[in-house]
Scaffold this motif. Structure first.
Motif, PDB file in Angstrom:
ATOM      1  N   ASP A 107       0.851  -1.179   0.000  1.00  0.00           N
ATOM      2  CA  ASP A 107       0.000   0.000   0.000  1.00  0.00           C
ATOM      3  C   ASP A 107       0.891   1.234   0.000  1.00  0.00           C
ATOM      4  N   THR A 108       0.441   2.243  -0.696  1.00  0.00           N
ATOM      5  CA  THR A 108       1.249   3.451  -0.775  1.00  0.00           C
ATOM      6  C   THR A 108       1.052   4.281   0.475  1.00  0.00           C
ATOM      7  N   ARG A 109       2.141   4.663   1.090  1.00  0.00           N
ATOM      8  CA  ARG A 109       2.050   5.515   2.270  1.00  0.00           C
ATOM      9  C   ARG A 109       2.570   6.890   1.928  1.00  0.00           C
ATOM     10  N   ILE A 110       1.720   7.857   2.077  1.00  0.00           N
ATOM     11  CA  ILE A 110       2.113   9.231   1.782  1.00  0.00           C
ATOM     12  C   ILE A 110       2.222   9.963   3.108  1.00  0.00           C
TER      13      ILE A 110
END
Lengths: 759, 451
Positions: free
Chosen positions: B187-190
């Protein structure tokens, strides 16, 4: 009325014309107006009057919402009343809203509703909504045109039946320091598909401890391009399809419109319902969520961002005021003001009918209601003073809200952020500390959480209101009455009212939502905190990636796994213990116990070593629980002779009841235990388990460690190999870990010698 | 000289293993009968950059590359060839040659980039923002065969799809987030802090990092010194700089503070004008103290240059890419090849001999001195120099390198045939790579086997 009415009608007509002409079965546009915000942010004021009737620049809030709905072409509005419903209905009945030609207002009343979700479920049951509708709460001020948003919504709906909702958003960048928007609401993170404007992610009530936003990988797989926004504000104006109501009915646990409904739809990938956004650029839309937004929206209204809903234009329910130009700013005046010549009324101020202002008073950036009396040498700055307030000479008010009927005695001072509820009296020269809330009503003892609502007190609210009114009038009349005496220490001489204590953890947050601007030292503090924050984050991240792979991430997930499995093993242990105790009590056969434990093992996915450990643990627990008198007492009283005896007494020395019990239990259940001791590893596991118990959960055993070890050996539960290997493993351990190895040193020695002899 | 150029030519890449060898390192793989490295060098030459350092992994490979460069560019470019040990990674390679770097900024280009994006545009973007790093970003190439392809190749093309997840500010000038490699699977973590600073972030999964970077030299060297575990520019150095841009740990604004400040003072106005905005970038706003006082935080800027969609930009880093590039360079992107195409939209060297009834279709290339027998058919393929091809041979969607002998009646589809290979009569190849060194093939092969 006049001009504004015509414009509204024209706008409505335009809206109708521009709608899809071939949509013949078109329903007149409906709206649901929730006249209750289901929060407690405006307490204590809302204990006595519903939020929607609070004056916003001298006009009750609900009028702004209704006027906008009418202008936006809505034909029928259902006003859902809950808290103080009678007041809302009375107000609407006496207003002009029930007698508009093309605009029907109907009220729906309910008392046992505690959330927006419940309200929508009730409306669904009444079966009054037939087509797309506007969902709005009665504290929203807007002047946007719905035409385009509505058209977009309809077109999307035609193409994709799952597009059930269009949310109106507006650009507004929250301060990175306070992490809240201009309106005092929490920062909002949204992910929007830049092409379709579909809402993909919504996070309000942001968890500050989490420094990252986690976008599901599927999201990016499906959408090659996503815009993440921190610079948008949710206007809380939604265009919904009728499905929304049935969705609320289907998901009876949806309460909050955003936290439950929106998030629920975004997470649910089975039904595939979609929410879209519509951004407005030039028009105004804002919801009054807290005191800060009350302040900001009031200022916006005075500064005419909300045109035509401004003080000098007459829309429903207000009296137009005259504008006077003061420098480059406007000040709204009513003609019937008695103003002393030496009084200075500054810019951005609205003063209601029949208000008197004494000499040398200075008023700026404030709203003053009708029929107020302001003495001389009074300073009013950035404050909201409602109707019929009496402010005596020399008072100072900065950034406060003062409700109807308040009396401020001479020289009283209100510090920034103070809220005075209805009919409070502040004593002479009394200084009300910053951010206090003062009310005639006592603070409810049960603090409703955020989720709960004004209505909790509502059933009795109106009754209470009138009775309080009575007492208040009374105390107004006779200042020296006992009741006011009682409050004296709180609000100064002649003061009436209670200062509410700030709710738990509230102090911290009070400045966020107050009418007063955020103090500078707070800002500095916060920005320092932000730096620390950053530091943490970077440290985290640098620790992580040395080669682009996610070292720390994977560690973190392993950590989670560990925690999970730890939890699991605790449950497992408990289950095994329960099973075992039942077996002891009910005399269950050993074979059956083995079966049961095996099934537990399978369901928790444990190894046989875990089983051995758990069974052993339960056995030892049982041994402790079985009554024993004084084994420990003896041991602790006479430790040295005992241990001497013990060490001399090999091979066997059984003493003490605990030891006896243990021996008995081990004998009885040795078959059970043995069935899990398939290999030497499991035996070592038992020793380790025992050690752990002695250190933590069953310290009673610690003096007996060596002897019980010996019993286990004698019963053939532990083989000498296991014990020796355990001793070897411990060789290299810390001193603190070696306590029990030491204790059993002799025994181990003996074992070693025995095995050597055998060789 | 304020820009130095480093071309990372690699060595014998493992990913390309059947194609590359000690004699033919990656940099010298033929693309339309020219070494792939020549494409980069020529682009640089077009941008008037003539002083280069070419870094090659492994001594043998360096010798080959050095020899080729000195022969081909003797009077045109001033090239230094530096040798670094194998497997040091891109960051390691730069670390090894750090003492050669003296200019203010360094442009690092991968030697396997086949592109017509002018490097000058990247350096200009870098200077405009006074960035610490500027990365060139291009759209993900449409790989695989666009038409008449074999199904095998198509399956393969679906898999890579995403190379990077890239977050940019709405003006598409600053790089705010980049995920590569294994991170793509998660999952992309920003980070919220950067989102708070910038307000809006556009996240794109359809762009990729083209491995052309402009670095501030002192920052690059500092990072390389301090983070001795960093191996790769793409996976370590760039993500690190992007991550720390709001909490800069590098000394660019720190150590030579006085000097920097003075410079800033002088150049501020011109920067503003160049940055095409009277408002400061979010970095500068973020750096300010709470009252808009003097900067209290150290920030640095990471910029991107996005190649427009009309530009061609692909890296030769897999066998599929090798075939794609060969096909494109004589096809859609034929301006890159530098050859003049005939009226039939193909290139047949004047010295090549064609038998009767042999057809060479459009988007084909036939190298110097190659001979073809009768009734052959060539479609969308490259045939190298001095090949001898028998009669009734079909070559479709394939690359045939130099000195290859193909017997009568062979059928070659979607395959690469390396130099000096020999194919016996009636061999059918489909989706194969045939290794060089006089390998003789008798059998018919298909799908991804190689010898």
């Amino acid at each position: 009325m006049g001009a504004q009415k015509k414009r509204a009608a024209a706008a409505a007509a335009a809206a109708r014309v521009s709608e899809d002409p071939d949509d013949l079965a078109r329903q007149p546009l409906q709206a649901i107006l929730l006249a209750d915000s289901f929060t407690t942010k405006f307490r204590p004021i809302t204990l006595e009057r519903p939020k929607v009737l609070l004056p916003l620049v001298n006009v009750p809030m609900i009028n702004y919402t209704l006027a906008w709905l009418e202008a936006a072409g809505v034909a029928e509005v259902f006003v859902f009343c809950c808290a103080h419903s009678k007041q809302v209905i009375d107000y609407l009945e006496n207003s002009e809203w029930f007698s508009q030609p093309n605009f029907t207002v109907k009220t729906i009343e309910s008392h046992n509703i505690i959330s927006a979700g419940d309200a929508l479920r009730l409306i669904y049951e009444q079966n009054v909504i037939h087509g797309d509708f506007v969902l709005i709460s009665g504290d929203t001020v807007s002047n946007m045109s719905l035409t385009q948003a509505l058209q977009e919504h309809k077109e999307r709906k035609k193409k994709d039946n799952n597009a059930v909702m269009t949310m109106i958003i507006k650009k507004s960048k929250p301060s990175p320091i306070t992490r809240q928007s201009r309106l005092g609401t929490d920062e909002l993170f949204m992910a929007i598909d830049p092409n379709t404007k579909q809402l993909l992610y919504y996070e309000d009530k942001a968890d500050h401890s989490k420094g990252t936003i986690c976008l599901d990988k599927m999201l990016l797989a499906e959408n090659p391009s996503i815009s993440l926004h921190n610079d948008k504000q949710d206007c809380y104006i939604d265009i919904c399809s009728p499905e929304v109501l049935s969705l609320f009915t289907d998901n009876f646990d949806y309460q909050h419109l955003r936290r439950h409904f929106v998030k629920g739809l975004l997470l649910d990938d089975i039904m595939g319902y979609k929410i879209f956004t519509h951004e407005i650029h030039s028009s105004y839309a804002a919801r009054i969520d807290n005191y800060r937004s009350y302040d900001i929206v009031s200022k916006d209204i005075i500064q005419r961002w909300t045109y035509p809903y401004v003080p000098d234009v007459k829309f429903c329910g207000n009296r137009a005021t005259k504008l006077e130009r003061r420098g480059i700013c406007f000040t709204a005046f009513n003609s019937e003001i008695e103003q002393s010549r030496s009084a200075q009324v500054g810019s951005f101020t609205v003063i209601g009918y029949g208000t008197k202002i004494g000499s040398n008073s200075k008023i700026s950036d404030s709203v003053i209601g009708e029929g107020c009396t302001i003495g001389s040498n009074v300073l009013i700055e950035g404050s909201y003073i409602w109707d019929n307030v009496i402010i005596e000479d020399g008072c100072e008010l900065r950034h406060v809200i003062v409700c109807d009927g308040v009396i401020m005695k001479a020289g009283a001072v209100l510090k920034p952020g103070v809220v005075l509820s209805f009919k409070v009296v502040i004593g002479e020269r009394f200084v009300v500390p910053a951010y206090s809330k003062v009310s005639l009503l006592q603070q409810p003892t049960v603090h409703d959480s955020d989720e709960e609502l004004e209505y909790a007190d509502n059933s009795s609210g109106t009754v209470e209101f009138s009775s309080i009114q009575g007492t208040a009038d009374q105390s107004n009349g006779e200042m020296t009455s006992e009741s006011s005496e009682a409050h004296k220490p709180k609000l100064g001489t002649g003061g009436v009212g209670y200062i509410w204590s700030i709710c738990e953890g509230g102090q911290e947050e009070e400045w966020r939502h107050s009418v007063a601007p955020i103090p500078e030292d707070k800002l500095t503090e916060l920005s320092e905190a932000m730096d620390d924050d950053q530091e943490l984050v970077t440290q985290d991240r640098t620790a992580l990636s040395t080669s682009g792979e996610l070292i720390s991430d994977s560690n973190a997930s392993e950590g989670d796994d560990n925690e999970d499995s730890k939890d699991d093993s605790v449950y497992f242990e408990k289950e095994v213990e329960a099973t075992f105790l039942r077996a002891v009590e009910e005399n269950v056969k050993v074979d059956h116990v083995i079966l049961e434990v095996n099934s537990l093992r399978l369901s928790y996915n444990m190894t046989s070593a875990d089983c051995a450990g758990a069974v052993f643990y339960s056995m030892m627990k049982l041994a402790i629980k079985t009554p024993h008198s004084s084994a420990i007492g003896l041991l602790t009283l006479y430790p040295s002779p005992f241990s001497m005896v013990a060490s001399n007494a090999y091979p066997i020395y059984l003493s003490g009841e605990l030891q006896q019990n243990t021996a008995n239990i081990i004998t009885t259940w040795q078959k059970l235990l043995k069935s899990y001791l398939l290999e030497i590893d499991e035996e070592i596991e038992i020793i380790l388990k025992f050690e752990e118990m002695c250190l933590e959960s069953a310290k009673e055993f610690s003096p007996l460690f060596a002897r019980i070890l010996h019993i286990l050996y004698d019963k053939d539960i532990l083989q000498e190999d296991a014990i020796l290997r355990w001793a070897d493993e411990k060789e290299g351990a810390d001193e603190s870990d070696k306590v029990f190895v030491r204790q059993s040193e002799k025994f181990i020695q003996w074992l070693r010698e025995a095995s050597e002899e055998e060789d | 000289m304020d820009f130095q150029v480093v071309v990372l030519a690699g060595g014998t890449s493992k990913k390309l293993v059947p194609l590359v060898s000690k004699e033919v390192p990656k940099a010298l793989l033929p693309v339309a009968n020219r070494p792939v490295l020549s494409y980069v060098l020529e682009q640089l030459e077009l941008s008037n950059i003539k002083d280069l350092i070419v870094v090659v992994e492994g001594a043998d490979a360096a010798l080959c590359v050095g020899g080729w460069i000195s022969a081909a560019y003797v009077d045109r470019l001033h090239v230094e060839v530096a040798t670094v040990p194998e497997d040091v990674g891109t960051a390691g390679a730069l670390r090894a040659i750090a003492h050669h770097l003296t200019a203010k900024d360094v442009l690092v280009v991968s030697g396997d980039l086949v592109s017509d994006v002018p490097p000058g545009a990247v350096t200009a973007a870098h200077r405009r923002h006074d960035a610490v790093v500027t990365a060139m970003i291009c759209s993900v190439p449409v790989s695989g065969l666009s038409e008449a392809g074999s199904s095998g190749a198509k399956d393969k093309t679906k898999k890579p799809g995403r190379y990077n997840i890239i977050g940019m500010d709405p003006t598409k000038q600053f790089l705010l987030h980049i995920a590569t490699g294994a991170e793509l699977e998660k999952d992309t973590r920003i980070r919220k802090s950067i989102l708070r600073a910038v307000g809006q972030m556009d996240i794109r999964a359809d762009l990729m990092d083209a491995h052309m970077y402009a670095f501030n030299r002192s920052v690059l060297q500092e990072v390389l010194d301090q983070k001795d575990k960093f191996q790769s520019l793409k996976q370590d150095v760039l993500p690190y700089l992007v991550r720390s841009q709001l909490k800069s740990e590098i000394l660019i604004n720190g150590a030579p503070q006085g000097q920097q400040a003075k410079e800033n003072g002088n150049d501020k106005v011109s920067y503003r004008i160049l940055a095409n905005a009277s408002t400061p970038s979010f970095h500068e706003l973020y750096a300010l103290g709470p009252n808009g006082s003097a900067p209290v935080r150290r920030t640095h800027k990471c910029c991107v240059y996005i190649a427009s969609n009309s530009k061609y930009c692909v890296r030769l880093n897999s066998i599929q890419a090798f075939m794609d590039i060969n096909r494109d360079v004589i096809g859609e992107a034929n301006h890159l090849s530098g050859y003049n195409f005939s009226a039939q939209n193909n290139i047949i060297h004047p010295s090549a001999e064609l038998g009767s009834k042999t057809t060479v279709g459009p988007h084909c290339m036939l190298g110097e001195g190659s001979q073809m027998g009768d009734k052959c058919s060539v479609k969308r393929s490259v045939i190298g120099r001095h090949c001898r091809i028998g009669s009734n041979v079909k070559v479709v969607n394939s690359v045939v390198m130099n000195h290859v002998t193909i017997g009568d009646g062979c059928s070659i589809q979607g395959s690469v045939i390396c130099s000096n290979a020999q194919l016996q009569e009636r061999v059918a190849l489909k989706d194969c790579q045939v290794l060089s060194l006089s390998t003789s093939v008798f059998l018919s092969l298909s799908s991804n086997e190689y010898l």
